[in-house]
Design a protein around this motif. Sequence first.
Motif, PDB file in Angstrom:
ATOM      1  N   ALA A 279       0.845  -1.194   0.000  1.00 14.45           N
ATOM      2  CA  ALA A 279       0.000   0.000   0.000  1.00 14.45           C
ATOM      3  C   ALA A 279       0.877   1.240   0.000  1.00 14.45           C
ATOM      4  O   ALA A 279       1.980   1.246   0.549  1.00 14.45           O
ATOM      5  CB  ALA A 279      -0.918   0.004   1.209  1.00 14.45           C
TER       6      ALA A 279
ATOM      7  N   THR B  20      -2.063   6.103   0.331  1.00 16.30           N
ATOM      8  CA  THR B  20      -3.019   6.995  -0.321  1.00 16.30           C
ATOM      9  C   THR B  20      -4.323   6.249  -0.528  1.00 16.30           C
ATOM     10  O   THR B  20      -4.319   5.079  -0.911  1.00 16.30           O
ATOM     11  CB  THR B  20      -2.475   7.470  -1.680  1.00 16.30           C
ATOM     12  OG1 THR B  20      -1.316   8.280  -1.458  1.00 16.30           O
ATOM     13  CG2 THR B  20      -3.511   8.295  -2.436  1.00 16.30           C
ATOM     14  N   VAL B  21      -5.442   6.922  -0.255  1.00 18.49           N
ATOM     15  CA  VAL B  21      -6.752   6.342  -0.535  1.00 18.49           C
ATOM     16  C   VAL B  21      -7.359   7.082  -1.724  1.00 18.49           C
ATOM     17  O   VAL B  21      -7.087   8.261  -1.960  1.00 18.49           O
ATOM     18  CB  VAL B  21      -7.698   6.401   0.674  1.00 18.49           C
ATOM     19  CG1 VAL B  21      -7.199   5.505   1.782  1.00 18.49           C
ATOM     20  CG2 VAL B  21      -7.866   7.826   1.169  1.00 18.49           C
TER      21      VAL B  21
ATOM     22  N   SER C  82      -8.278  11.676  -4.528  1.00 15.61           N
ATOM     23  CA  SER C  82      -7.399  10.909  -3.643  1.00 15.61           C
ATOM     24  C   SER C  82      -6.822  11.801  -2.559  1.00 15.61           C
ATOM     25  O   SER C  82      -6.792  13.029  -2.688  1.00 15.61           O
ATOM     26  CB  SER C  82      -6.264  10.261  -4.444  1.00 15.61           C
ATOM     27  OG  SER C  82      -5.457  11.242  -5.069  1.00 15.61           O
TER      28      SER C  82
ATOM     29  N   ASP D 230      -6.594   4.812   6.638  1.00  9.92           N
ATOM     30  CA  ASP D 230      -7.487   3.671   6.502  1.00  9.92           C
ATOM     31  C   ASP D 230      -7.644   3.373   5.020  1.00  9.92           C
ATOM     32  O   ASP D 230      -8.316   4.095   4.296  1.00  9.92           O
ATOM     33  CB  ASP D 230      -8.844   3.994   7.136  1.00  9.92           C
ATOM     34  CG  ASP D 230      -9.835   2.848   6.971  1.00  9.92           C
ATOM     35  OD1 ASP D 230      -9.429   1.768   6.508  1.00  9.92           O
ATOM     36  OD2 ASP D 230     -11.017   3.046   7.297  1.00  9.92           O
ATOM     37  N   GLY D 231      -7.011   2.315   4.568  1.00 10.20           N
ATOM     38  CA  GLY D 231      -7.059   1.971   3.154  1.00 10.20           C
ATOM     39  C   GLY D 231      -8.020   0.845   2.841  1.00 10.20           C
ATOM     40  O   GLY D 231      -7.894   0.196   1.807  1.00 10.20           O
TER      41      GLY D 231
ATOM     42  N   THR E  73     -11.185  -1.169   1.500  1.00 11.76           N
ATOM     43  CA  THR E  73     -12.087  -1.003   0.359  1.00 11.76           C
ATOM     44  C   THR E  73     -13.518  -1.132   0.854  1.00 11.76           C
ATOM     45  O   THR E  73     -13.917  -2.179   1.357  1.00 11.76           O
ATOM     46  CB  THR E  73     -11.796  -2.066  -0.711  1.00 11.76           C
ATOM     47  OG1 THR E  73     -10.458  -1.913  -1.177  1.00 11.76           O
ATOM     48  CG2 THR E  73     -12.752  -1.922  -1.882  1.00 11.76           C
TER      49      THR E  73
ATOM     50  N   PRO F 155      -7.588   1.493  -1.446  1.00  9.32           N
ATOM     51  CA  PRO F 155      -6.203   1.930  -1.317  1.00  9.32           C
ATOM     52  C   PRO F 155      -5.507   1.969  -2.662  1.00  9.32           C
ATOM     53  O   PRO F 155      -5.792   1.162  -3.551  1.00  9.32           O
ATOM     54  CB  PRO F 155      -5.585   0.855  -0.413  1.00  9.32           C
ATOM     55  CG  PRO F 155      -6.390  -0.369  -0.706  1.00  9.32           C
ATOM     56  CD  PRO F 155      -7.790   0.115  -0.983  1.00  9.32           C
TER      57      PRO F 155
END
Length: 445
Positions: free
Chosen positions: A188, A191-192, A241, A251-252, A254, A290
Amino acid sequence: MKILIAGCGIGGLAAALSLYEAGFRDLSLVEAAPAVRPYGAGVNLQPNAVRELAALGLYEEIAARSATIGRLGYHNHLGQTVWHERRGLAAGHRHPQLAVHRGELLTVLAEAVTRRLGPGAIRTDAKVTGFERAGEGRLRVRLAHRRGGTAKEGVTGSTTGAGLLIGADGIRSAVRATLYPREGAPPASGTVVWRGITRVRPFLGGDSMVVMGDGRWKVVVYPLAGTPGTDGLVPVNWAASRAAAPGEPVDGATRPVPRSAFAPHFDTWALGDLRLREVLAGPDPVVQFPLIDRDPLPRWSFGRVTLLGDSAHAMAPMGSNATTQAIVDARALAHALARDPDAGRDPERALLAYDRERRPAMNRLALMSRAKGPEAVIDLACERAPDGFGRIGEVIDRSELVALTRSYARAGHFDARAANLPSPYSTRASAPAPAAAPAPGVVPA
């Protein structure tokens, strides 16, 4: 020789069409999903990928479902221009840059596979879970199937044989995991991302791709149709993003989230007649996920097994290149097999030639994408002038901007000099690659 392609995404379908054109007829594809569904959001096809799709006879179908991108701009959160350039035909390319919904592109490719290879070429609900070598020139490929199409009803297994296995099964590829069992999950980035499609009025002339950022938050916007509907609106793809600050956990996971989780940050962002508040509006939740990629590999091809697309080089979406490079991989692989007179009996030499030709360039491009590729110019401008600037030349020298943006295009071989050459991936076994005639609507060199 039976060729089995794991995955019916863009790369896998393009590989099937390219191999069929090259004269390989014992071809089949297996797909984990219960159907080849047209899901996803927008993707960009750089001119070198459009050239290859034109060589497959698919240009008109795809162009009719796409928007032609003629301009690209990188801007700060105040709407000030950091870098602007023409794209595709407007930049002197023989072929355009096209923006298209992934589902539309997938549909065109899947229908072409069915027409050319036959309705039985694609087998769904068949997830590749691994493989073993099964004697001289043979592979035993393991498959998993969901009973009744759902995981709740259990999973059954089966095997199938192949003389060549192509792993086009995505960023979490089981073929790659078998070749590299210690690699683990994709890393990861911290970045979200949130993605969606909204219908709005055309902006900035209707052919512009816009990337805006403030150093941590970013949004990418581009149209997916060139002509407005009867309501005067066009579908617009957007991706917002947020990157973590140093030491900040992100918090990545889904999961669906309401737009209130991110959209208010962009309420005041605007550029000409483009208003981010309008683009990001809508009643429905969107999915947060993520941003991940894969580390470069030292080798893609092992014996009668090879990788392409995200399975080989999943890269951060910083330069609109993942789909493009999967298509080019497919063409390059078919070319390598077609040019080797022994490939129908023993494909190992051809697979190594494909590996040598594509892997070094894709590894370099993946690392450049991880470093934000051409989008790094936005972060550079925000770092040096967080409150904006009067003239970009006072903040970043033009030579620095040119180096950051043009080097990425050259690395991906979609600069005009490279992309305007005839396709290097002829699949005719005995003749050099011919100069393909431009597709209708394509400006000749």
